[in-house]
Motif scaffolding. Structure first.
Motif, PDB file in Angstrom:
ATOM      1  N   VAL A   1       1.262 -14.384 -10.947  1.00 57.75           N
ATOM      2  CA  VAL A   1      -0.201 -14.467 -10.936  1.00 57.75           C
ATOM      3  C   VAL A   1      -0.785 -13.200 -10.302  1.00 57.75           C
ATOM      4  CG1 VAL A   1      -2.183 -15.745 -10.052  1.00 57.75           C
ATOM      5  CG2 VAL A   1      -0.157 -16.967 -10.837  1.00 57.75           C
ATOM      6  N   ASP A   2      -1.731 -12.606 -11.018  1.00 56.54           N
ATOM      7  CA  ASP A   2      -2.360 -11.376 -10.574  1.00 56.54           C
ATOM      8  C   ASP A   2      -3.098 -11.590  -9.248  1.00 56.54           C
ATOM      9  OD1 ASP A   2      -3.684  -8.997 -10.381  1.00 56.54           O
ATOM     10  OD2 ASP A   2      -5.214  -9.523 -11.870  1.00 56.54           O
ATOM     11  N   ASN A   3      -2.826 -10.685  -8.317  1.00 56.21           N
ATOM     12  CA  ASN A   3      -3.417 -10.782  -6.992  1.00 56.21           C
ATOM     13  C   ASN A   3      -4.947 -10.776  -7.035  1.00 56.21           C
ATOM     14  OD1 ASN A   3      -2.915 -11.109  -4.290  1.00 56.21           O
ATOM     15  ND2 ASN A   3      -3.234  -8.938  -3.861  1.00 56.21           N
ATOM     16  N   GLY A   4      -5.496 -10.077  -8.029  1.00 56.09           N
ATOM     17  CA  GLY A   4      -6.953 -10.012  -8.167  1.00 56.09           C
ATOM     18  C   GLY A   4      -7.595 -11.384  -8.322  1.00 56.09           C
ATOM     19  N   LYS A   5      -6.890 -12.296  -9.044  1.00 55.49           N
ATOM     20  CA  LYS A   5      -7.431 -13.637  -9.249  1.00 55.49           C
ATOM     21  C   LYS A   5      -7.515 -14.373  -7.910  1.00 55.49           C
ATOM     22  CE  LYS A   5      -7.084 -12.885 -13.645  1.00 55.49           C
ATOM     23  NZ  LYS A   5      -6.924 -11.453 -13.375  1.00 55.49           N
ATOM     24  N   ILE A   6      -6.522 -14.114  -7.055  1.00 56.94           N
ATOM     25  CA  ILE A   6      -6.515 -14.764  -5.751  1.00 56.94           C
ATOM     26  C   ILE A   6      -7.665 -14.220  -4.909  1.00 56.94           C
ATOM     27  CG2 ILE A   6      -5.163 -15.100  -3.646  1.00 56.94           C
ATOM     28  CD1 ILE A   6      -2.659 -14.799  -5.524  1.00 56.94           C
ATOM     29  N   GLU A   7      -7.853 -12.892  -4.961  1.00 58.65           N
ATOM     30  CA  GLU A   7      -8.975 -12.298  -4.228  1.00 58.65           C
ATOM     31  C   GLU A   7     -10.301 -12.847  -4.742  1.00 58.65           C
ATOM     32  OE1 GLU A   7      -8.263  -8.176  -4.800  1.00 58.65           O
ATOM     33  OE2 GLU A   7      -7.056  -7.996  -2.986  1.00 58.65           O
ATOM     34  N   ALA A   8     -10.383 -13.029  -6.063  1.00 61.84           N
ATOM     35  CA  ALA A   8     -11.633 -13.513  -6.643  1.00 61.84           C
ATOM     36  C   ALA A   8     -11.984 -14.891  -6.093  1.00 61.84           C
ATOM     37  CB  ALA A   8     -11.532 -13.559  -8.159  1.00 61.84           C
ATOM     38  N   ILE A   9     -10.996 -15.784  -6.061  1.00 61.40           N
ATOM     39  CA  ILE A   9     -11.339 -17.140  -5.604  1.00 61.40           C
ATOM     40  C   ILE A   9     -11.522 -17.161  -4.087  1.00 61.40           C
ATOM     41  CG2 ILE A   9      -9.037 -18.165  -5.271  1.00 61.40           C
ATOM     42  CD1 ILE A   9     -10.513 -20.556  -7.008  1.00 61.40           C
ATOM     43  N   GLU A  10     -10.831 -16.256  -3.378  1.00 58.96           N
ATOM     44  CA  GLU A  10     -11.088 -16.151  -1.938  1.00 58.96           C
ATOM     45  C   GLU A  10     -12.528 -15.730  -1.688  1.00 58.96           C
ATOM     46  OE1 GLU A  10      -7.749 -13.565  -0.621  1.00 58.96           O
ATOM     47  OE2 GLU A  10      -7.635 -15.009   1.023  1.00 58.96           O
ATOM     48  N   SER A  11     -12.990 -14.756  -2.510  1.00 60.07           N
ATOM     49  CA  SER A  11     -14.348 -14.267  -2.308  1.00 60.07           C
ATOM     50  C   SER A  11     -15.375 -15.343  -2.634  1.00 60.07           C
ATOM     51  CB  SER A  11     -14.606 -13.023  -3.162  1.00 60.07           C
ATOM     52  OG  SER A  11     -14.896 -13.397  -4.489  1.00 60.07           O
ATOM     53  N   LEU A  12     -14.944 -16.377  -3.363  1.00 58.66           N
ATOM     54  CA  LEU A  12     -15.848 -17.487  -3.653  1.00 58.66           C
ATOM     55  C   LEU A  12     -15.731 -18.579  -2.586  1.00 58.66           C
ATOM     56  CD1 LEU A  12     -15.205 -17.702  -7.491  1.00 58.66           C
ATOM     57  CD2 LEU A  12     -17.332 -17.000  -6.441  1.00 58.66           C
ATOM     58  N   GLY A  13     -14.932 -18.321  -1.577  1.00 54.44           N
ATOM     59  CA  GLY A  13     -14.866 -19.251  -0.455  1.00 54.44           C
ATOM     60  C   GLY A  13     -13.810 -20.323  -0.552  1.00 54.44           C
ATOM     61  N   ALA A  14     -12.702 -20.047  -1.262  1.00 55.28           N
ATOM     62  CA  ALA A  14     -11.677 -21.075  -1.410  1.00 55.28           C
ATOM     63  C   ALA A  14     -10.753 -21.128  -0.192  1.00 55.28           C
ATOM     64  CB  ALA A  14     -10.844 -20.808  -2.659  1.00 55.28           C
ATOM     65  N   THR A  15     -10.299 -22.344   0.135  1.00 56.41           N
ATOM     66  CA  THR A  15      -9.313 -22.491   1.194  1.00 56.41           C
ATOM     67  C   THR A  15      -7.936 -22.147   0.634  1.00 56.41           C
ATOM     68  OG1 THR A  15      -8.947 -24.787   0.599  1.00 56.41           O
ATOM     69  CG2 THR A  15     -10.607 -24.358   2.271  1.00 56.41           C
ATOM     70  N   LYS A  16      -6.940 -22.033   1.522  1.00 56.12           N
ATOM     71  CA  LYS A  16      -5.573 -21.718   1.075  1.00 56.12           C
ATOM     72  C   LYS A  16      -5.084 -22.772   0.082  1.00 56.12           C
ATOM     73  CE  LYS A  16      -5.016 -18.339   4.103  1.00 56.12           C
ATOM     74  NZ  LYS A  16      -5.279 -16.983   3.661  1.00 56.12           N
ATOM     75  N   PHE A  17      -5.372 -24.037   0.390  1.00 60.47           N
ATOM     76  CA  PHE A  17      -4.924 -25.114  -0.475  1.00 60.47           C
ATOM     77  C   PHE A  17      -5.567 -24.999  -1.859  1.00 60.47           C
ATOM     78  CE2 PHE A  17      -5.034 -29.575  -1.979  1.00 60.47           C
ATOM     79  CZ  PHE A  17      -3.668 -29.797  -2.000  1.00 60.47           C
ATOM     80  N   GLN A  18      -6.854 -24.635  -1.866  1.00 61.05           N
ATOM     81  CA  GLN A  18      -7.532 -24.479  -3.162  1.00 61.05           C
ATOM     82  C   GLN A  18      -6.994 -23.289  -3.938  1.00 61.05           C
ATOM     83  OE1 GLN A  18     -11.471 -24.300  -1.676  1.00 61.05           O
ATOM     84  NE2 GLN A  18     -11.853 -26.468  -1.999  1.00 61.05           N
ATOM     85  N   ILE A  19      -6.582 -22.234  -3.222  1.00 60.70           N
ATOM     86  CA  ILE A  19      -5.995 -21.093  -3.931  1.00 60.70           C
ATOM     87  C   ILE A  19      -4.773 -21.572  -4.705  1.00 60.70           C
ATOM     88  CG2 ILE A  19      -4.868 -18.845  -3.688  1.00 60.70           C
ATOM     89  CD1 ILE A  19      -6.503 -18.419  -1.163  1.00 60.70           C
ATOM     90  N   ILE A  20      -3.987 -22.455  -4.067  1.00 64.22           N
ATOM     91  CA  ILE A  20      -2.786 -22.973  -4.730  1.00 64.22           C
ATOM     92  C   ILE A  20      -3.150 -23.859  -5.909  1.00 64.22           C
ATOM     93  CG2 ILE A  20      -0.745 -24.439  -4.441  1.00 64.22           C
ATOM     94  CD1 ILE A  20      -0.736 -23.526  -1.474  1.00 64.22           C
ATOM     95  N   THR A  21      -4.078 -24.810  -5.687  1.00 61.75           N
ATOM     96  CA  THR A  21      -4.353 -25.787  -6.743  1.00 61.75           C
ATOM     97  C   THR A  21      -5.267 -25.244  -7.841  1.00 61.75           C
ATOM     98  OG1 THR A  21      -6.178 -26.704  -5.469  1.00 61.75           O
ATOM     99  CG2 THR A  21      -4.050 -27.784  -5.238  1.00 61.75           C
ATOM    100  N   LYS A  22      -6.144 -24.299  -7.511  1.00 65.03           N
ATOM    101  CA  LYS A  22      -7.109 -23.836  -8.518  1.00 65.03           C
ATOM    102  C   LYS A  22      -6.676 -22.544  -9.196  1.00 65.03           C
ATOM    103  CE  LYS A  22     -10.297 -26.917  -7.288  1.00 65.03           C
ATOM    104  NZ  LYS A  22     -10.970 -27.879  -8.120  1.00 65.03           N
ATOM    105  N   VAL A  23      -5.853 -21.754  -8.545  1.00 59.70           N
ATOM    106  CA  VAL A  23      -5.468 -20.476  -9.150  1.00 59.70           C
ATOM    107  C   VAL A  23      -3.961 -20.373  -9.377  1.00 59.70           C
ATOM    108  CG1 VAL A  23      -5.434 -17.982  -8.895  1.00 59.70           C
ATOM    109  CG2 VAL A  23      -7.461 -19.244  -8.277  1.00 59.70           C
ATOM    110  N   LEU A  24      -3.185 -20.444  -8.313  1.00 54.78           N
ATOM    111  CA  LEU A  24      -1.738 -20.192  -8.452  1.00 54.78           C
ATOM    112  C   LEU A  24      -1.092 -21.095  -9.494  1.00 54.78           C
ATOM    113  CD1 LEU A  24      -0.422 -19.534  -4.809  1.00 54.78           C
ATOM    114  CD2 LEU A  24      -0.540 -17.946  -6.736  1.00 54.78           C
ATOM    115  N   LEU A  25      -1.299 -22.422  -9.360  1.00 49.42           N
ATOM    116  CA  LEU A  25      -0.655 -23.335 -10.307  1.00 49.42           C
ATOM    117  C   LEU A  25      -1.261 -23.260 -11.710  1.00 49.42           C
ATOM    118  CD1 LEU A  25       0.118 -26.399  -8.012  1.00 49.42           C
ATOM    119  CD2 LEU A  25       1.711 -24.722  -8.925  1.00 49.42           C
ATOM    120  N   PRO A  26      -2.594 -23.377 -11.860  1.00 47.43           N
ATOM    121  CA  PRO A  26      -3.132 -23.309 -13.230  1.00 47.43           C
ATOM    122  C   PRO A  26      -2.840 -21.978 -13.930  1.00 47.43           C
ATOM    123  CG  PRO A  26      -4.824 -24.055 -11.694  1.00 47.43           C
ATOM    124  CD  PRO A  26      -3.644 -23.654 -10.883  1.00 47.43           C
ATOM    125  N   GLU A  27      -2.945 -20.869 -13.223  1.00 45.29           N
ATOM    126  CA  GLU A  27      -2.770 -19.577 -13.879  1.00 45.29           C
ATOM    127  C   GLU A  27      -1.303 -19.320 -14.258  1.00 45.29           C
ATOM    128  OE1 GLU A  27      -5.207 -17.051 -14.645  1.00 45.29           O
ATOM    129  OE2 GLU A  27      -6.619 -18.657 -14.262  1.00 45.29           O
TER     130      GLU A  27
END
Lengths: 255, 224
Positions: B115-141
């Motif tokens: 998973v591209d690091n940029g996607k993680i930065e994008a959702i972080e910049s939208l205020g996601a928690t660590k858990f949400q990074i996993i469930t909303k970006v890492l796993l779906p992507e």
């Protein structure tokens, strides 16, 4: 709105930021220019703590957000960010990309008993979809609402990414070279959109290599080199009458 | 010795049973472990060196013990759980699960790393928690990659089911070996021998093709 005091960031022995001082007022549009490697992007990434600063303070709305006691995610809810590489979620449609974060945040408020955004999750989703469609309508991409990002051009993707940020109703938007990854003919549509947003009362900090755009849209231009702010002033001061020899040299190369 | 079609059918069910159940168990434990390996790595979203080192070490040790040895090592455990350690198809499930767990963890870790690091930065910049990074970006992507990893895992576990022979747990591959040992002279001219081999090939093909198909179907990264 945001005060940066003696901000430093180093990666091992590489000192990217060597004490940046910067103050941005409410509603101000600030463009940051400078050569590659001068720390522009790092500064931007530090402003919402995507990169943790090594030293210094960032006072945002009265709070030092580098303090680990501050809930950075709450801070980020009001700071939007637009990336060079767009960073849309590729497994989500355009509409899903836009409503993802606001729906989540508003549902969180609903659970706390705040009903400003709707009385149920369903209502919140409907409201956000409506608002997202309004925004898409404005940029002329409402027909792409259910498309996946990979089917869109770079310019379209970046405009969607900007709309995704706008959907959060941010007070401050950070733009990290928003047109650097675009084909030349798509640069204009993205800059036009940023220009439109600039008319509203949103504070903007834009890292850019588009000097003509910076001159036109900025209230203030910051010239950075080797990790410090070397010179700042109105676009006229910086572009027509630079004081520092380093600024002159840089501008003579890019203008 | 002859085998009947009903016996072959029973072997197929046994093989599929061992493969899917142990794979399911391996994912129940391996998916979280793989996520943990990814997020605690140096470039992960919450680097934690000691945890990452310990997990890596455990997985590397598990992966370096050959499956047959694990079967032997776990005999007593299996006996404690099922009452007996040999003779029934489910006796092999625990050893297969232990063998493939490390493999699954590494597969998941690898998929998430794509998973591209940029996607993680994008959702972080939208205020996601660590858990949400996993469930909303890492796993779906990474889901397309996770699915193709699942297919690879299933096929490799299917290969490991051959060790079921050693504890008399049955299944198709053990059946082929048994058939050979009973008909050593002319097993190559026995149609049943070939039928069983073809069935194994078909199962592997089926799993692989299905995995690819689903993976392609849910992969939205490519232009369709």
């Amino acid at each position: 709105m945001i005060d940066v005091i003696n901000l430093k960031k180093s990666f091992g022995n590489l000192h990217v930021l060597r004490g940046v001082n910067l103050s941005v007022k409410d509603g101000e549009k600030v463009c940051v220019i400078g050569p590659s490697g001068s720390g522009k992007s790092t500064l931007l990434y530090c402003l919402n703590c995507l990169t943790d600063p090594s030293d210094g303070e960032i006072i945002y709305e009265g709070k030092d957000i580098t303090d680990f006691k501050v809930n950075i995610n709450e801070v980020r809810e009001s700071i939007g960010m637009v990336f060079q590489q767009f960073n849309l979620f590729k497994h989500k449609t355009v509409l899903e990309n836009i409503i993802l974060a606001p729906v989540h945040i508003q549902t969180k408020y609903l659970r706390k008993g705040i009903k400003d955004y709707g009385n149920s999750k369903k209502e919140i989703i409907e409201n956000n979809k409506k608002y997202a469609m309004e925004l898409l309508e404005k940029i002329g991409l409402s027909d792409k609402a259910n498309a996946y990002p990979s089917t869109l051009s770079g310019g379209q993707q970046q405009r969607i990414a900007i709309v995704r940020t706008l959907a959060m109703k941010p007070k401050l938007i950070l733009f990290d070279e928003p047109t650097s990854a675009l084909d030349p003919e798509m640069v204009k549509e993205v800059l036009d959109l940023i220009r439109d947003i600039a008319k509203e009362n949103i504070t903007m900090i834009i890292v850019t290599h588009e000097m003509g755009f910076a001159r036109e849209v900025a209230d203030r231009v910051i010239f950075m080199d080797e990790g410090v702010v070397l010179e700042e002033g109105t676009p006229e001061e910086i572009f027509d009458n630079p004081k520092m020899s380093r600024t002159k040299e840089f501008l003579s190369k890019v203008l | 010795m002859r085998v009947s079609f009903s016996e072959i059918f029973k072997m197929i069910l046994e093989t599929l049973g061992m493969t899917f159940i142990s794979c399911g168990l391996a994912y129940i434990l391996g998916l979280p472990t793989g996520i943990l390996l990814n997020v605690t790595s140096k470039k992960g979203i919450m680097p934690c060196k000691w945890l990452n080192t310990i997990l890596s070490l455990i997985i590397n040790i598990l992966r370096s013990i050959p499956c047959l040895i694990i079967v032997v090592l776990l005999m007593q455990t299996v006996r404690d759980i099922f009452g007996r350690a040999t003779g029934e198809w489910y006796a092999i499930i625990i050893p297969l699960f232990v063998t493939s767990f490390g493999f699954v963890s590494r597969m998941v870790e690898q998929s998430l790393a794509e998973v591209d690091n940029g996607k993680i930065e994008a959702i972080e910049s939208l205020g996601a928690t660590k858990f949400q990074i996993i469930t909303k970006v890492l796993l779906p992507e990474s889901r397309a990659s996770l699915i193709s990893g699942l297919a690879v895992t299933l096929v490799s576990i299917l290969g490991y089911t051959s060790f079921a022979y050693n504890i008399g747990a049955g299944g198709l591959i053990a059946g082929i070996w048994k058939f050979y040992s009973k008909n050593t002279g002319d097993y190559l001219s026995e149609p049943f021998f070939w039928i069983m081999i073809i069935v194994v090939i078909l199962i592997v093909q089926g799993i692989q093709e299905l995995g690819l198909l689903i993976s392609k179907k849910i992969d939205k990264r490519r232009i369709l």
